[in-house]
Scaffold this motif. Structure first.
Motif, PDB file in Angstrom:
ATOM      1  N   GLY A  99       6.157  -1.751   4.626  1.00 28.96           N
ATOM      2  CA  GLY A  99       7.280  -2.190   5.429  1.00 28.96           C
ATOM      3  C   GLY A  99       6.916  -2.841   6.742  1.00 28.96           C
ATOM      4  O   GLY A  99       7.738  -2.906   7.642  1.00 28.96           O
ATOM      5  N   GLY A 100       5.698  -3.310   6.906  1.00 29.28           N
ATOM      6  CA  GLY A 100       5.321  -4.029   8.117  1.00 29.28           C
ATOM      7  C   GLY A 100       4.582  -3.167   9.117  1.00 29.28           C
ATOM      8  O   GLY A 100       4.243  -2.011   8.857  1.00 29.28           O
ATOM      9  N   ALA A 101       4.346  -3.731  10.304  1.00 34.93           N
ATOM     10  CA  ALA A 101       3.536  -3.073  11.326  1.00 34.93           C
ATOM     11  C   ALA A 101       4.139  -1.752  11.799  1.00 34.93           C
ATOM     12  O   ALA A 101       3.404  -0.828  12.157  1.00 34.93           O
ATOM     13  N   ALA A 102       5.450  -1.650  11.812  1.00 35.95           N
ATOM     14  CA  ALA A 102       6.108  -0.417  12.251  1.00 35.95           C
ATOM     15  C   ALA A 102       6.509   0.461  11.065  1.00 35.95           C
ATOM     16  O   ALA A 102       7.202   1.459  11.234  1.00 35.95           O
ATOM     17  N   GLY A 103       6.035   0.106   9.870  1.00 37.42           N
ATOM     18  CA  GLY A 103       6.431   0.820   8.665  1.00 37.42           C
ATOM     19  C   GLY A 103       5.708   2.142   8.473  1.00 37.42           C
ATOM     20  O   GLY A 103       4.974   2.618   9.337  1.00 37.42           O
ATOM     21  N   VAL A 104       5.895   2.711   7.326  1.00 33.92           N
ATOM     22  CA  VAL A 104       5.340   4.015   6.969  1.00 33.92           C
ATOM     23  C   VAL A 104       3.851   3.884   6.682  1.00 33.92           C
ATOM     24  O   VAL A 104       3.426   3.013   5.929  1.00 33.92           O
ATOM     25  N   MET A 105       3.045   4.768   7.292  1.00 36.11           N
ATOM     26  CA  MET A 105       1.612   4.761   7.039  1.00 36.11           C
ATOM     27  C   MET A 105       1.339   5.395   5.676  1.00 36.11           C
ATOM     28  O   MET A 105       1.782   6.508   5.394  1.00 36.11           O
ATOM     29  N   ILE A 106       0.613   4.669   4.827  1.00 31.65           N
ATOM     30  CA  ILE A 106       0.296   5.143   3.493  1.00 31.65           C
ATOM     31  C   ILE A 106      -1.091   5.771   3.449  1.00 31.65           C
ATOM     32  O   ILE A 106      -1.282   6.849   2.909  1.00 31.65           O
ATOM     33  N   SER A 107      -2.078   5.092   4.038  1.00 27.02           N
ATOM     34  CA  SER A 107      -3.452   5.585   4.003  1.00 27.02           C
ATOM     35  C   SER A 107      -4.253   4.951   5.133  1.00 27.02           C
ATOM     36  O   SER A 107      -3.897   3.891   5.639  1.00 27.02           O
ATOM     37  N   LEU A 125      -1.910  -1.446  -4.783  1.00 26.30           N
ATOM     38  CA  LEU A 125      -0.563  -0.905  -4.539  1.00 26.30           C
ATOM     39  C   LEU A 125       0.508  -1.981  -4.686  1.00 26.30           C
ATOM     40  O   LEU A 125       1.613  -1.695  -5.153  1.00 26.30           O
ATOM     41  N   ASN A 126       0.208  -3.200  -4.294  1.00 27.38           N
ATOM     42  CA  ASN A 126       1.181  -4.286  -4.457  1.00 27.38           C
ATOM     43  C   ASN A 126       1.388  -4.631  -5.925  1.00 27.38           C
ATOM     44  O   ASN A 126       2.459  -5.069  -6.314  1.00 27.38           O
ATOM     45  N   LEU A 127       0.375  -4.427  -6.749  1.00 26.26           N
ATOM     46  CA  LEU A 127       0.517  -4.646  -8.188  1.00 26.26           C
ATOM     47  C   LEU A 127       1.200  -3.467  -8.876  1.00 26.26           C
ATOM     48  O   LEU A 127       1.957  -3.641  -9.823  1.00 26.26           O
ATOM     49  N   ASP A 128       0.902  -2.251  -8.403  1.00 27.17           N
ATOM     50  CA  ASP A 128       1.431  -1.032  -9.010  1.00 27.17           C
ATOM     51  C   ASP A 128       1.746  -0.024  -7.906  1.00 27.17           C
ATOM     52  O   ASP A 128       0.840   0.639  -7.403  1.00 27.17           O
ATOM     53  N   PRO A 129       3.011   0.105  -7.490  1.00 23.73           N
ATOM     54  CA  PRO A 129       3.355   1.015  -6.397  1.00 23.73           C
ATOM     55  C   PRO A 129       2.991   2.477  -6.653  1.00 23.73           C
ATOM     56  O   PRO A 129       2.881   3.258  -5.718  1.00 23.73           O
ATOM     57  N   TRP A 130       2.775   2.844  -7.905  1.00 27.80           N
ATOM     58  CA  TRP A 130       2.395   4.221  -8.249  1.00 27.80           C
ATOM     59  C   TRP A 130       0.885   4.361  -8.428  1.00 27.80           C
ATOM     60  O   TRP A 130       0.416   5.342  -9.007  1.00 27.80           O
ATOM     61  N   TYR A 131       0.115   3.430  -7.912  1.00 30.34           N
ATOM     62  CA  TYR A 131      -1.339   3.398  -8.087  1.00 30.34           C
ATOM     63  C   TYR A 131      -2.015   4.705  -7.659  1.00 30.34           C
ATOM     64  O   TYR A 131      -2.870   5.227  -8.364  1.00 30.34           O
TER      65      TYR A 131
END
Length: 77
Positions: free
Chosen positions: A27-35, A50-56
């Motif tokens: 979600g951008g620079a202010a978005g949720v940190m994933i890793s 992750l962009n190819l498969d969100p459940w990666y």
């Protein structure tokens, strides 16, 4: 095949000790940190996946998958 998204992006961050870290955010620079990563190459690789498969990150984590991996590891040793 589903079109890749651009939801997961890599951003540079500096820790309080001055070390550079690479963060995948949704979600951008202010978005949720994933890793968080030390190496940009690893962050880029996982962001593409992750962009190819969100459940990666979730693949292979079901109970049956973990049991099968444990059985396979026991057979190898």
């Amino acid at each position: 095949m589903k079109q890749p998204t651009n939801d997961y992006r890599v951003f540079e961050d500096v820790t309080h000790t001055g070390e550079v870290r690479w963060i995948i955010r949704a979600g951008g620079a202010a978005g949720v940190m994933i890793s968080t990563y030390v190496a940009k190459q690893n962050a880029d690789t996982d962001a593409v996946a992750l962009n190819l498969d969100p459940w990666y990150f979730e693949r292979g984590q079901t109970k049956s998958d973990r049991i099968a991996a444990d059985i396979l590891a026991a057979r190898k040793s």
